[in-house]
Scaffold this motif. Structure first.
Motif, PDB file in Angstrom:
ATOM      1  N   LEU A  20      -6.069  17.066  -6.702  1.00 18.67           N
ATOM      2  CA  LEU A  20      -5.482  15.636  -6.425  1.00 18.67           C
ATOM      3  C   LEU A  20      -4.337  16.055  -5.666  1.00 18.67           C
ATOM      4  O   LEU A  20      -3.841  15.061  -4.879  1.00 18.67           O
ATOM      5  N   TYR A  43      -4.326  17.293  -2.245  1.00 18.73           N
ATOM      6  CA  TYR A  43      -4.887  16.348  -1.211  1.00 18.73           C
ATOM      7  C   TYR A  43      -3.717  15.343  -0.892  1.00 18.73           C
ATOM      8  O   TYR A  43      -3.461  14.961   0.190  1.00 18.73           O
ATOM      9  N   PRO A  97     -10.031  18.245 -10.806  1.00 21.48           N
ATOM     10  CA  PRO A  97      -9.670  17.278 -11.382  1.00 21.48           C
ATOM     11  C   PRO A  97     -10.667  16.570 -12.562  1.00 21.48           C
ATOM     12  O   PRO A  97     -11.891  16.846 -12.146  1.00 21.48           O
ATOM     13  N   THR A 127      -5.768  10.512 -11.823  1.00 18.32           N
ATOM     14  CA  THR A 127      -4.955   9.938 -10.653  1.00 18.32           C
ATOM     15  C   THR A 127      -3.914  10.556 -10.055  1.00 18.32           C
ATOM     16  O   THR A 127      -3.249  11.516 -11.194  1.00 18.32           O
ATOM     17  N   HIS A 128      -3.288  10.200  -9.126  1.00 17.89           N
ATOM     18  CA  HIS A 128      -1.917  10.945  -8.492  1.00 17.89           C
ATOM     19  C   HIS A 128      -1.214  10.007  -7.575  1.00 17.89           C
ATOM     20  O   HIS A 128      -1.940   9.224  -6.822  1.00 17.89           O
ATOM     21  N   LEU A 134      -4.372   8.511  -5.369  1.00 18.01           N
ATOM     22  CA  LEU A 134      -5.482   9.177  -5.360  1.00 18.01           C
ATOM     23  C   LEU A 134      -6.223   8.799  -6.850  1.00 18.01           C
ATOM     24  O   LEU A 134      -5.539   9.029  -7.715  1.00 18.01           O
ATOM     25  N   GLU A 135      -7.370   8.733  -6.702  1.00 16.86           N
ATOM     26  CA  GLU A 135      -8.290   9.033  -8.004  1.00 16.86           C
ATOM     27  C   GLU A 135      -9.655   9.765  -7.840  1.00 16.86           C
ATOM     28  O   GLU A 135     -10.223   9.741  -6.730  1.00 16.86           O
ATOM     29  N   GLN A 136      -9.913  10.413  -8.828  1.00 21.04           N
ATOM     30  CA  GLN A 136     -11.143  11.202  -9.052  1.00 21.04           C
ATOM     31  C   GLN A 136     -12.065  10.278  -9.530  1.00 21.04           C
ATOM     32  O   GLN A 136     -12.206   9.874 -10.685  1.00 21.04           O
ATOM     33  N   THR A 152     -13.272  12.593  -4.502  1.00 24.47           N
ATOM     34  CA  THR A 152     -11.972  12.282  -4.684  1.00 24.47           C
ATOM     35  C   THR A 152     -11.437  10.978  -3.376  1.00 24.47           C
ATOM     36  O   THR A 152     -11.928  11.271  -2.455  1.00 24.47           O
ATOM     37  N   LEU A 205      -8.681   8.593  -1.628  1.00 28.69           N
ATOM     38  CA  LEU A 205      -7.095   8.570  -1.513  1.00 28.69           C
ATOM     39  C   LEU A 205      -7.098   7.058  -0.683  1.00 28.69           C
ATOM     40  O   LEU A 205      -7.824   6.686   0.239  1.00 28.69           O
ATOM     41  N   SER A 220      -2.050  13.194 -12.452  1.00 28.14           N
ATOM     42  CA  SER A 220      -2.471  14.676 -12.557  1.00 28.14           C
ATOM     43  C   SER A 220      -1.350  15.422 -13.163  1.00 28.14           C
ATOM     44  O   SER A 220      -1.724  16.394 -13.997  1.00 28.14           O
TER      45      SER A 220
END
Length: 388
Positions: free
Chosen positions: A68, A71, A119, A124-125, A136-138, A146, A148, A311
């Protein structure tokens, strides 16, 4: 010393420097272990009759960051605000050329023999740079997907990605090829322009010369203006050839007539040029050394606003141990995270409980693959910042 509260997750975060052109040297505290050490650590986990599909990579094979983060870094970690430059161009053609250059900047070199963490579901990031906010979220674990979302309200920019890496081992065993399924969409709201693009394939080659490269075809398209770009990322197939290694060749053309406007040539880790076919004039549209060197490491600005799912918090113990080269110390929390993920999945399955992402609406069809739509129109300012 101040007391850390239960909600003060930011104090636990471990943030390493973004991947840059000198990816092996991207963090002064991190050096990838010797390749022989990595192979021996992997073999030590293999037993006769063991199920290789459930083999867990030892921490020696991980860089201290999640996929994450990788990306996200490709969007918020750059030497110059290329997205702002895109919006400031006066003509749709110049904006399109700038978007092509920006898409090239999202490709970053990776060190051979190591990889980011996979991830966990719901990870999240969330990072901001200036007025650009990136989240971002898995949204899926098997297969890994993923999502974004990035927004810049000041510059009228919206971005959404939905992608899933699909690794395949080549029949000859000489390389592993990872196709990044899904699309990237970039909108300039005040210009009424939407750009769609895909990602090249990531290829890890073992023979004849070990290395990691980006290969394959990338298409960039703007439906409103009818402009399109076809780019071919190329690399060495057998013998080393500097002119081909990490090179890009392609064109920008009008979709309606297939008339070529610009010819694109160069190397994504050096410079990329665009030649105006009508005048013969050649211009450098991307300089990797300027954009991907000296990148700043994000910092925690609001410690108590950092989420437990972030993350840099989820993997903090593992990352801290990897930076210290304490491999056994890294193995235990890594195994705990992975086992907890499997335990939650089993429990959810037994209850027939469907998990739902927090920030995206996700759908999947056989024809169109995965689609991720942001629930909120704007991404809020993050507690983790990149200072310009």
């Amino acid at each position: 010393m101040s007391q850390v509260t239960e909600t003060d997750f930011g104090s636990k975060a471990v943030i390493t420097a973004p991947l840059s052109l000198e990816c092996e040297e991207s963090d002064s505290n991190y050096r990838a272990p010797n390749i022989i050490q990595r192979i021996l650590s992997l073999l030590s986990n293999v037993r006769p009759g063991s199920d290789l599909t459930r083999l867990q990579l030892p921490p020696q094979f991980n860089i201290p960051k999640s996929q994450l983060q990788c990306y996200g870094e490709s969007v918020y970690s750059i030497g110059f605000d290329m997205l702002k430059k895109c919006t400031e161009e006066k003509t749709s053609l110049n904006r399109f050329v700038s978007v092509v250059a920006w898409s090239i900047s999202t490709v970053r070199p990776l060190p051979f023999g190591v990889a980011p963490y996979n991830p966990i579901l719901g990870e999240t990031h969330h990072v901001s740079r200036g007025t650009l906010n990136v989240l971002l979220e898995q949204v899926s674990h098997h297969p890994p997907v993923t999502a974004l979302q990035a927004t810049d309200e000041k510059e009228n920019i919206e971005m959404t990605w939905c992608q899933s890496p699909i690794p395949r081992c080549h029949v000859t065993g000489t390389h592993i090829e990872t196709e990044v399924i899904g699309k990237r969409q970039l909108k300039f709201i005040d210009k009424n322009e939407t750009y769609t693009m895909n990602s090249p394939k990531l290829v890890i080659r073992f023979l004849p010369v070990p290395g990691v490269d980006w290969l394959g075809n990338v298409n960039v398209r703007c439906q409103e203006t009818g402009l399109e770009a076809e780019l071919s990322y190329r690399g060495n197939s057998f013998l080393p050839r500097p002119s081909i290694y990490r090179s890009i060749k392609g064109k920008i053309f009008l979709s309606s007539t297939s008339e070529t406007v610009y010819e694109i040539n160069g190397h994504w880790d050096r410079t990329v040029m665009a030649k105006d076919v009508s005048t013969g004039k050649t211009t450098i549209i991307y300089n990797a050394k300027e954009e991907l060197s000296g990148l700043k490491t994000p910092i925690v600005k609001d410690s108590k606003a950092v989420l437990a799912s972030e993350s840099t918090v989820v993997w903090s113990e593992v990352s801290r141990a990897i930076l210290q080269k304490s491999w056994e110390k890294a193995r235990e929390p890594k195994s705990c995270i992975e086992e907890k993920q499997r335990e939650i999945a089993r429990e959810r399955k037994s209850k027939d409980d469907d998990w739902a992402p927090k920030y995206f609406m996700v759908s999947h069809t056989k024809e169109n693959g995965w689609d991720c739509l942001p629930i909120n129109k704007l991404v809020p300012t993050a507690p983790i910042l990149v200072n310009d």
